[in-house]
Design an enzyme around this catalytic site. Structure first.
Site, PDB file in Angstrom:
ATOM      1  N   HIS A  84      -7.110  -5.987   2.147  1.00  0.00           N
ATOM      2  CA  HIS A  84      -5.966  -5.422   2.871  1.00  0.00           C
ATOM      3  C   HIS A  84      -5.380  -6.523   3.752  1.00  0.00           C
ATOM      4  CE1 HIS A  84      -6.950  -1.019   2.313  1.00  0.00           C
ATOM      5  NE2 HIS A  84      -8.130  -1.532   2.066  1.00  0.00           N
ATOM      6  N   GLY A 101     -15.382   2.558   4.344  1.00  0.00           N
ATOM      7  CA  GLY A 101     -14.099   3.199   4.077  1.00  0.00           C
ATOM      8  C   GLY A 101     -13.507   2.867   2.717  1.00  0.00           C
ATOM      9  N   ASP A 158       0.842  -1.192   0.000  1.00  0.00           N
ATOM     10  CA  ASP A 158       0.000   0.000   0.000  1.00  0.00           C
ATOM     11  C   ASP A 158       0.887   1.255   0.000  1.00  0.00           C
ATOM     12  OD1 ASP A 158      -3.223   0.461   0.955  1.00  0.00           O
ATOM     13  OD2 ASP A 158      -1.864   2.177   1.099  1.00  0.00           O
ATOM     14  N   ILE A 159       0.462   2.256  -0.764  1.00  0.00           N
ATOM     15  CA  ILE A 159       1.217   3.508  -0.885  1.00  0.00           C
ATOM     16  C   ILE A 159       1.176   4.319   0.410  1.00  0.00           C
ATOM     17  CG2 ILE A 159      -0.607   5.055  -1.730  1.00  0.00           C
ATOM     18  CD1 ILE A 159       1.344   5.835  -4.012  1.00  0.00           C
ATOM     19  N   ASN A 189     -12.888  -3.359   2.783  1.00  0.00           N
ATOM     20  CA  ASN A 189     -13.743  -2.197   2.991  1.00  0.00           C
ATOM     21  C   ASN A 189     -14.801  -2.164   1.889  1.00  0.00           C
ATOM     22  OD1 ASN A 189     -12.162  -1.358   5.182  1.00  0.00           O
ATOM     23  ND2 ASN A 189     -10.752  -0.256   3.848  1.00  0.00           N
ATOM     24  N   HIS A 195     -10.451  -5.382  -3.304  1.00  0.00           N
ATOM     25  CA  HIS A 195      -9.103  -5.676  -2.813  1.00  0.00           C
ATOM     26  C   HIS A 195      -9.178  -6.066  -1.350  1.00  0.00           C
ATOM     27  CE1 HIS A 195     -10.034  -1.395  -2.455  1.00  0.00           C
ATOM     28  NE2 HIS A 195      -9.345  -1.410  -1.324  1.00  0.00           N
TER      29      HIS A 195
END
Ligand code: 5GP
Length: 113
Positions: free
Chosen positions: A101, A92, A29-30, A86, A99
């Site tokens: 997390h 969120g 994750d960025i 999410n 995707h």
């Protein structure tokens, strides 16, 4: 219009790869929320989990198995980790391409914020 994740899958924008196979890609994750924060993304476009269909069962199973495999690869098996999806505004969700997390590397509070 392509989502940011579709552009990453299509190699139009770069990402730090954690894992890839025929069905999914896993990227760091960025904006990481934990020492390990990886996104596992199906190559098949599903907008969000609420819109997944019975036909998507294999893709969804593969996504979770891949998240667990990436957790193991990144050394989280013993310490533990969390997988999160999410969905929608209150969930969120910010990118409309399903995707998972994968979070770990520190104790994670429960309940989440
Ligand atoms: P969501 O809020 O939809 O559940 O998660 C989207 C995630 O994608 C966020 O954690 C956000 O930091 C991450 N993200 C957004 N744009 C990019 C990007 O261009 N590259 C990477 N690696 N992650 C991104």
């Amino acid at each position: 219009m392509k989502t940011i994740f579709q552009k990453i899958i299509d190699r139009e924008i770069p990402a730090k790869l954690a894992y890839e196979d025929e069905h999914c890609i896993a990227i760091h994750d960025i904006n990481p929320q934990a020492p390990v924060h990886v996104l596992v993304i199906p190559k098949q476009h599903i907008t969000r989990i609420a819109e997944a269909k019975a036909d998507d069962q294999n893709t969804l199973g593969h996504l979770l198995l891949s998240a667990a495999a990436v957790a193991k690869k990144l050394g989280l098996e013993q310490s533990g980790f969390r997988v999160v999806i999410n969905n929608g505004r209150d969930g969120g969700e910010t990118v409309p391409h399903l995707h998972v997390h994968l979070l770990g590397g520190r104790p994670l509070a429960w309940p989440p914020g």
